[in-house]
Design an enzyme around this catalytic site. Sequence first.
Site, PDB file in Angstrom:
ATOM      1  N   SER A  40     -55.655  37.824  25.285  1.00 55.41           N
ATOM      2  CA  SER A  40     -55.151  38.713  24.240  1.00 55.41           C
ATOM      3  C   SER A  40     -55.510  40.141  24.622  1.00 55.41           C
ATOM      4  CB  SER A  40     -55.805  38.364  22.894  1.00 55.41           C
ATOM      5  OG  SER A  40     -55.613  39.387  21.941  1.00 55.41           O
ATOM      6  N   TYR A  54     -63.582  36.625  18.075  1.00 56.10           N
ATOM      7  CA  TYR A  54     -62.308  36.422  18.767  1.00 56.10           C
ATOM      8  C   TYR A  54     -62.231  37.282  20.027  1.00 56.10           C
ATOM      9  CZ  TYR A  54     -57.283  36.152  19.610  1.00 56.10           C
ATOM     10  OH  TYR A  54     -56.049  35.961  20.179  1.00 56.10           O
TER      11      TYR A  54
END
Length: 271
Positions: free
Chosen positions: A134, A147
Amino acid sequence: MSEQRVVLVTGGGTGIGAATARLLRAHGHQVVISGRRPEPLRQVAKETGALAHPSDAADPQAVRELVDTTMTAYGRLDGLVLNAGTGGGGAVGDTTVEDWEKLMRTNLTGPFLLLRAALPHLLAARGAVVAVASVAALRNSAGNAAYATSKAALLHLCSSLAVDYGPQGLRANTVCPGWVRTEMADQRMTRFAAEAGLAGGAEAAYEEATRLTPARRPGEPQEAAEAIDWLLSPAASYVNGAVLTIDGGLTTVGVGGAAFDHRIEARTPRP
């Protein structure tokens, strides 16, 4: 058509994983898709002819069975797409140990376990790995500690493969998507719209979230799949240890200049 390959895609029931499975099958490759939820996998398998194998990527025994199923069905493994993942918000002080460990098991330990199980077969095929991280692995944002950390670690896990096994013919690269229209992103945008009082729901939230992105829109799963397909292919034969952003230019934008973009409009959060 290029030589037929066998590719295992985790998180293959929805979003980027499903789009990747569709594209690989359209190009004539054999594909095994895995994920925790059987029904989305069955739907993609029915549509594409991929082999569905529900599996918990964080369970060592389940991971071994997944690789065994692939080898029994096709006798080889040329490519691995590490796409299974989960999200979770919170600053360090707001993240419980349980939430931290759950997220790390899915986003980091799961790929590690699968790599260990698949590595001998990938080496035998002089294959390729693509990890789906990501832009959070490269640029942090508020309330994203676990995350972002998991995705940054996944990036380096993948690059270690290039360093350690590149001499044996293995290629390992990472893609870092920005906002892409996936089930997980849709859920996040729906929450964002509610929190910010955006009347247009998820669509208005996507517009707000990509306002400073040069592309001025979110990406589509197919666009990420095209990049993954290329990295798996012989066309990327000299690409190893690379990090490819698929973000519409998001990571090129400097925070310091944001105040000078007069297209930004203030929003009033809900009380």
